[in-house]
Scaffold this motif. Structure first.
Motif, mmCIF file in Angstrom:
data_model
loop_
_atom_site.group_PDB
_atom_site.id
_atom_site.type_symbol
_atom_site.label_atom_id
_atom_site.label_comp_id
_atom_site.label_asym_id
_atom_site.label_seq_id
_atom_site.Cartn_x
_atom_site.Cartn_y
_atom_site.Cartn_z
ATOM 1 N N GLY A 177 26.057 37.328 40.082
ATOM 2 C CA GLY A 177 26.748 37.133 38.817
ATOM 3 C C GLY A 177 26.806 35.674 38.388
ATOM 4 O O GLY A 177 27.143 35.360 37.252
ATOM 5 N N PRO A 228 30.777 37.940 35.159
ATOM 6 C CA PRO A 228 31.411 39.209 35.545
ATOM 7 C C PRO A 228 32.937 39.101 35.522
ATOM 8 O O PRO A 228 33.490 38.023 35.735
ATOM 9 C CB PRO A 228 30.917 39.432 36.975
ATOM 10 N N CYS A 238 27.864 41.227 41.845
ATOM 11 C CA CYS A 238 28.267 40.420 40.677
ATOM 12 C C CYS A 238 29.771 40.124 40.671
ATOM 13 O O CYS A 238 30.181 39.002 40.402
ATOM 14 C CB CYS A 238 27.902 41.141 39.391
#
Ligand code: HEC
Length: 146
Positions: free
Chosen positions: A86, A93, A74
């Motif tokens: 992500g 993130p 992520c």
């Protein structure tokens, strides 16, 4: 023939429709916004990283971040918040290269790694997926980025 074309058109529309939906990026929250509940903030901030930020320890943290701990999926391999997993998350993130993050304490980051952030893709990692000691090493790497 006509039917085949229709099927092809439908397949194309659904393929691109789905990829457009998936690539719509979520927004990153304010890097300075607190991620620890108010009533736990004071205690969270007291935690001090027992690991020293030596080049060897930072390298260990980086290897965990980019490997077993799965943070990279992520947060991106270099911690820029651009990991593949992500891309569809909202909020997005955290990008650890933001110099503003210097204002946050190790304790606040550790709290998040232990407890996650409710209602987001950030789940609890330690103890469980990683040990607290591994989380402390990963924090040294994160800290080296901003
Ligand atoms: C499934 C995706 C995902 C993975 C894997 C993941 N994170 Fe996160 N993380 C997020 C998201 C999304 C946020 C931002 C949430 C927000 O802004 O409220 C976040 C936020 C954070 C924050 C908060 C920073 C701040 O501003 O206070 C820290 C620290 C963090 N992650 C560390 C880690 C570490 C360390 C790992 C690996 C052990 C990890 N994350 C793995 C999705 C992920």
């Amino acid at each position: 023939m006509k039917f085949r074309k229709l099927v092809l058109a439908l397949a194309l529309v659904s393929f691109f429709g789905v990829s457009i939906a998936q690539s719509a990026p979520g927004k990153e929250t304010d890097p300075l916004g607190p991620k620890v509940p108010e009533d736990e903030m004071e205690e969270a901030k007291e935690w001090k990283n027992p690991m020293k930020p030596t080049p060897a320890n930072i390298a260990k943290g980086k290897a965990l971040f980019q490997g077993k701990a799965t943070c990279f999926t992520c947060h991106g391999n270099e911690g820029k918040g651009d990991g593949v997993a992500g891309a569809a998350l909202d909020p997005a993130p955290r990008n650890f290269h933001n110099p503003g993050l210097k204002k946050k304490t190790d304790g606040e980051f550790m709290y998040v790694i232990k407890n996650g952030i409710e209602g987001t893709g950030m789940i609890s990692y330690a103890p469980g997926i990683i040990t607290e000691e591994e989380a402390a090493l990963i924090l040294l790497y994160e800290r080296s980025l901003h």
